[in-house]
Design a protein around this motif. Structure first.
Motif, PDB file in Angstrom:
ATOM      1  N   VAL A  45       0.846  -1.135   0.032  1.00 59.69           N
ATOM      2  CA  VAL A  45       0.010  -0.045   0.042  1.00 59.69           C
ATOM      3  C   VAL A  45       0.789   1.222   0.141  1.00 59.69           C
ATOM      4  CG1 VAL A  45      -1.664   1.248   1.391  1.00 59.69           C
ATOM      5  CG2 VAL A  45      -1.899  -1.146   0.993  1.00 59.69           C
ATOM      6  N   ARG A  46       0.375   2.152  -0.832  1.00 57.31           N
ATOM      7  CA  ARG A  46       1.171   3.489  -0.692  1.00 57.31           C
ATOM      8  C   ARG A  46       0.333   4.520  -0.687  1.00 57.31           C
ATOM      9  NH1 ARG A  46       5.289   4.385  -5.615  1.00 57.31           N
ATOM     10  NH2 ARG A  46       6.449   3.001  -4.139  1.00 57.31           N
ATOM     11  N   ARG A  47       0.258   5.566   0.322  1.00 60.00           N
ATOM     12  CA  ARG A  47      -0.475   6.644   0.417  1.00 60.00           C
ATOM     13  C   ARG A  47       0.024   7.614   0.950  1.00 60.00           C
ATOM     14  NH1 ARG A  47      -5.605   3.498   3.820  1.00 60.00           N
ATOM     15  NH2 ARG A  47      -6.301   2.067   2.166  1.00 60.00           N
ATOM     16  N   ARG A  48      -0.362   9.107   0.714  1.00 60.14           N
ATOM     17  CA  ARG A  48       0.355  10.351   1.125  1.00 60.14           C
ATOM     18  C   ARG A  48      -0.598  11.220   1.980  1.00 60.14           C
ATOM     19  NH1 ARG A  48       2.403  12.008  -4.918  1.00 60.14           N
ATOM     20  NH2 ARG A  48       4.098  10.243  -5.227  1.00 60.14           N
ATOM     21  N   PHE A  49       0.126  11.635   3.060  1.00 57.46           N
ATOM     22  CA  PHE A  49      -0.630  12.435   3.957  1.00 57.46           C
ATOM     23  C   PHE A  49      -0.009  13.769   4.228  1.00 57.46           C
ATOM     24  CE2 PHE A  49      -0.986   7.970   4.589  1.00 57.46           C
ATOM     25  CZ  PHE A  49      -2.575   7.890   4.964  1.00 57.46           C
ATOM     26  N   ARG A  50      -0.836  14.833   4.771  1.00 59.38           N
ATOM     27  CA  ARG A  50      -0.405  16.040   4.870  1.00 59.38           C
ATOM     28  C   ARG A  50       0.584  16.413   6.098  1.00 59.38           C
ATOM     29  NH1 ARG A  50      -2.781  20.128   2.033  1.00 59.38           N
ATOM     30  NH2 ARG A  50      -4.429  19.656   0.669  1.00 59.38           N
ATOM     31  N   THR A  51       0.224  15.497   7.014  1.00 62.13           N
ATOM     32  CA  THR A  51       1.151  15.794   8.431  1.00 62.13           C
ATOM     33  C   THR A  51       1.950  14.360   8.745  1.00 62.13           C
ATOM     34  OG1 THR A  51      -0.623  15.200   9.778  1.00 62.13           O
ATOM     35  CG2 THR A  51      -0.431  17.369   9.292  1.00 62.13           C
ATOM     36  N   GLU A  52       3.087  14.512   9.255  1.00 60.27           N
ATOM     37  CA  GLU A  52       3.707  13.243   9.952  1.00 60.27           C
ATOM     38  C   GLU A  52       2.650  12.371  10.975  1.00 60.27           C
ATOM     39  OE1 GLU A  52       7.499  12.097  12.874  1.00 60.27           O
ATOM     40  OE2 GLU A  52       7.414  14.184  11.729  1.00 60.27           O
ATOM     41  N   ARG A  53       2.150  13.087  11.612  1.00 59.42           N
ATOM     42  CA  ARG A  53       1.245  12.509  12.455  1.00 59.42           C
ATOM     43  C   ARG A  53       0.105  11.485  11.871  1.00 59.42           C
ATOM     44  NH1 ARG A  53      -2.574  15.187  17.282  1.00 59.42           N
ATOM     45  NH2 ARG A  53      -3.756  13.241  18.067  1.00 59.42           N
ATOM     46  N   GLU A  54      -0.446  12.072  10.992  1.00 54.61           N
ATOM     47  CA  GLU A  54      -1.719  11.336  10.045  1.00 54.61           C
ATOM     48  C   GLU A  54      -0.733  10.297   9.366  1.00 54.61           C
ATOM     49  OE1 GLU A  54      -2.654  14.386   7.394  1.00 54.61           O
ATOM     50  OE2 GLU A  54      -4.428  14.994   8.678  1.00 54.61           O
ATOM     51  N   ALA A  55       0.383  10.391   8.923  1.00 55.68           N
ATOM     52  CA  ALA A  55       1.222   9.294   8.374  1.00 55.68           C
ATOM     53  C   ALA A  55       1.489   8.128   9.283  1.00 55.68           C
ATOM     54  CB  ALA A  55       2.462   9.670   7.650  1.00 55.68           C
ATOM     55  N   ARG A  56       1.999   8.480  10.753  1.00 53.60           N
ATOM     56  CA  ARG A  56       2.290   7.568  11.708  1.00 53.60           C
ATOM     57  C   ARG A  56       0.690   7.058  12.106  1.00 53.60           C
ATOM     58  NH1 ARG A  56       6.906   7.621  14.116  1.00 53.60           N
ATOM     59  NH2 ARG A  56       8.420   9.392  13.470  1.00 53.60           N
ATOM     60  N   GLU A  57      -0.254   7.425  12.087  1.00 58.09           N
ATOM     61  CA  GLU A  57      -1.289   6.743  12.542  1.00 58.09           C
ATOM     62  C   GLU A  57      -1.731   5.779  11.377  1.00 58.09           C
ATOM     63  OE1 GLU A  57      -3.940  10.025  13.298  1.00 58.09           O
ATOM     64  OE2 GLU A  57      -3.226  10.432  15.397  1.00 58.09           O
ATOM     65  N   ALA A  58      -1.793   6.287  10.100  1.00 55.89           N
ATOM     66  CA  ALA A  58      -2.123   5.493   9.099  1.00 55.89           C
ATOM     67  C   ALA A  58      -1.536   4.266   9.045  1.00 55.89           C
ATOM     68  CB  ALA A  58      -2.036   6.315   7.737  1.00 55.89           C
ATOM     69  N   HIS A  67      -2.592  -7.439   9.896  1.00 56.79           N
ATOM     70  CA  HIS A  67      -2.265  -8.626  10.691  1.00 56.79           C
ATOM     71  C   HIS A  67      -3.605  -9.260  11.107  1.00 56.79           C
ATOM     72  CE1 HIS A  67      -0.222 -11.098  13.660  1.00 56.79           C
ATOM     73  NE2 HIS A  67      -1.080 -10.776  14.651  1.00 56.79           N
ATOM     74  N   ALA A  68      -4.715  -8.531  11.339  1.00 56.35           N
ATOM     75  CA  ALA A  68      -5.866  -9.141  11.620  1.00 56.35           C
ATOM     76  C   ALA A  68      -6.511  -9.650  10.347  1.00 56.35           C
ATOM     77  CB  ALA A  68      -6.884  -8.214  12.114  1.00 56.35           C
ATOM     78  N   GLY A  69      -6.338  -9.452   9.230  1.00 55.87           N
ATOM     79  CA  GLY A  69      -6.938  -9.887   8.005  1.00 55.87           C
ATOM     80  C   GLY A  69      -7.883  -9.030   7.540  1.00 55.87           C
ATOM     81  N   THR A  70      -8.208  -7.752   8.216  1.00 56.82           N
ATOM     82  CA  THR A  70      -9.328  -6.988   7.951  1.00 56.82           C
ATOM     83  C   THR A  70      -8.923  -5.698   7.194  1.00 56.82           C
ATOM     84  OG1 THR A  70      -8.972  -5.797   9.910  1.00 56.82           O
ATOM     85  CG2 THR A  70     -10.555  -7.815  10.147  1.00 56.82           C
ATOM     86  N   PHE A  71      -7.877  -5.584   6.771  1.00 51.88           N
ATOM     87  CA  PHE A  71      -7.525  -4.523   5.963  1.00 51.88           C
ATOM     88  C   PHE A  71      -8.234  -4.466   4.402  1.00 51.88           C
ATOM     89  CE2 PHE A  71      -4.952  -2.542   2.170  1.00 51.88           C
ATOM     90  CZ  PHE A  71      -4.855  -1.224   2.910  1.00 51.88           C
ATOM     91  N   VAL A  72      -8.775  -3.412   4.139  1.00 51.50           N
ATOM     92  CA  VAL A  72      -9.419  -2.861   2.923  1.00 51.50           C
ATOM     93  C   VAL A  72      -8.700  -1.830   2.060  1.00 51.50           C
ATOM     94  CG1 VAL A  72     -11.856  -2.260   2.067  1.00 51.50           C
ATOM     95  CG2 VAL A  72     -11.730  -3.538   4.199  1.00 51.50           C
ATOM     96  N   PRO A  73      -8.228  -2.289   0.884  1.00 51.69           N
ATOM     97  CA  PRO A  73      -7.461  -1.274   0.151  1.00 51.69           C
ATOM     98  C   PRO A  73      -8.457  -0.421  -0.536  1.00 51.69           C
ATOM     99  CG  PRO A  73      -7.735  -3.604  -1.014  1.00 51.69           C
ATOM    100  CD  PRO A  73      -8.209  -3.650   0.469  1.00 51.69           C
ATOM    101  N   ARG A  74      -8.175   0.744  -0.895  1.00 49.31           N
ATOM    102  CA  ARG A  74      -8.928   1.759  -1.526  1.00 49.31           C
ATOM    103  C   ARG A  74      -9.367   1.182  -2.838  1.00 49.31           C
ATOM    104  NH1 ARG A  74      -5.687   7.187  -0.139  1.00 49.31           N
ATOM    105  NH2 ARG A  74      -6.050   7.328   2.076  1.00 49.31           N
ATOM    106  N   LYS A  75     -10.820   1.323  -3.276  1.00 45.89           N
ATOM    107  CA  LYS A  75     -11.202   1.040  -4.407  1.00 45.89           C
ATOM    108  C   LYS A  75     -12.204   1.816  -4.953  1.00 45.89           C
ATOM    109  CE  LYS A  75     -10.592  -3.979  -4.113  1.00 45.89           C
ATOM    110  NZ  LYS A  75     -11.144  -5.230  -4.443  1.00 45.89           N
TER     111      LYS A  75
END
Length: 396
Positions: A45-58, A67-75
């Motif tokens: 996955v590659r995503r961009r964020f305005r702030t470092e905090r947003e990037a770390r949270e993402a 890890h839980a198998g619940t990740f949903v990619p953007r579509k």
């Protein structure tokens, strides 16, 4: 305090602003997101964020979900596209059920069809519910929508929730935003039924001859014999045997209203498909209807339609269920009787059978219920006269 170093999955980059054309700082997250269930390959996955905090949270969120198998990619799938795919997958539904589901989901499509499925929110569903119950919004045909009742609105909510639950199982959305939408409160409505005396009065009114004879008398006989509205509308002459020593009729077709049109299919359930003996009074009404339709066929000539249905209009077309309900109301007014719904005539049949001592299991088989306890719970309510007789018997 020293500034925390960026993890290797986050890079600080410069990009050109689409609005100003000037360089701007962004924090790009590139990380592993587990295995793609469709391809079996590792997913990045590659995503961009305005702030470092947003990037770390993402990054943290993606790692936990992967890890839980619940990740949903953007579509970019829209609500309309997901609805189309969902309806196409419901190949086991009866035509009538599929038509009703299509009608309910078309409401969601009208309000939010252009949204991406991943951007749909609970607020969107709530606003749709409010618009339906208040009315005033335009319909696809350009009319002004009248306020919807609780039953119809709740069907739309339930259908939307099933759609989104299916999308969640497929990994198209992270959560079902319709799951916890509050249902519209439904006012309690008691089932009504005619008493024995009222049934006798009605049958006597229907048996009159001459110009005052009700053309659809046989339909009302069928209703008082316990048939559902859709079973009455869908009953065909090929399923009725009036000429044998033991006349019968077989319920094998159901004609229901869905989205403003009539749809036919199998009966409501497996046990709804049944063969019933035809009592004398119903037999006479059906014979009279068959003879009347033969006369109408000769009168209309080549313009007469199929005439395949037991309950049909003057040119041989089947009635829509809604039209039968309207004619039932008009008939009750004409003969001076209180109003009960057409479906309550079926309720009358089951209730009177119960009051006459017919075993509940037999009543269930007659009206097409698989579970006799359901029959007892829904239909077999003692009427006021029977309750008074029971009270008097205690002090006799």
């Amino acid at each position: 305090m020293a500034r925390q170093q960026l993890p290797p999955q986050i890079k600080k980059i410069e990009v050109k602003s689409r609005s100003t054309g000037k360089p701007e700082v962004r924090y790009q997250v590139t990380t592993d997101a587990g295995v793609d269930p469709e391809t079996g390959k590792r997913r990045q996955v590659r995503r961009r964020f305005r702030t470092e905090r947003e990037a770390r949270e993402a990054l943290s969120s993606i790692s936990v979900e992967a890890h839980a198998g619940t990740f949903v990619p953007r579509k970019a799938l829209t609500v309309s596209e997901v609805i189309d795919a969902y309806l196409a997958s419901r190949h086991t539904l009866r035509p009538s059920s599929l038509s009703k589901l299509t009608y309910d989901l078309d409401v969601l499509r009208q309000f939010h069809g252009d949204k991406t499925i991943q951007s749909l929110t609970k607020t969107d569903i709530d606003s749709m519910v409010t618009a339906l119950t208040e009315g005033g919004t335009p319909t696809p045909k350009g009319r002004v929508r009248r306020p919807w009742g609780s039953k119809a609105t709740n069907k739309v909510i339930a259908s939307s929730a099933r759609l989104l639950e299916d999308a969640k199982r497929q990994g198209l959305v992270a959560r079902n935003v319709a799951e916890h939408v509050s249902r519209v409160a439904t006012a309690h409505r008691d089932m009504s039924s005619f008493t024995v005396g009222e049934v006798q009065t009605l049958l006597s009114a229907l048996s009159t001859t001459g110009d005052d004879c009700d053309r659809l008398a046989h339909a009302w006989h069928l209703a008082l014999s316990g048939l559902r509205r859709g079973e009455i509308a869908g009953l065909r002459w090929e399923d009725v045997d009036l000429d044998s020593k033991q006349p019968t009729l077989t319920i094998r077709n159901n004609r229901v209203s869905a989205g403003g049109r009539s749809v036919e299919g199998d009966p409501k359930s497996f046990t709804s498909r049944r063969t019933l003996p035809v009592p004398d009074r119903l037999h006479a009404a059906l014979v009279a209807a068959r003879e009347r339709q033969c006369v109408e066929r000769q009168t209309v000539g080549s313009a007469y339609r199929s005439g395949a249905y037991v309950v049909s209009n003057e040119i041989g077309d089947a009635y829509s269920p809604a039209v039968l309900s309207r004619y039932w109301r008009e008939m009750l007014v004409r003969v001076g009787m209180r109003h009960i719904r057409l479906h309550d005539a079926r309720h009358t049949c089951a209730t009177l059978m119960h009051l006459q001592g017919v075993p509940v299991s037999v009543i269930a088989a007659w009206i097409g219920h698989a579970d006799a306890s359901l029959t007892l719970r829904l239909y077999a309510h003692s009427q006021d006269d029977a309750l008074r007789d029971a009270a008097n018997s205690m002090f006799a």
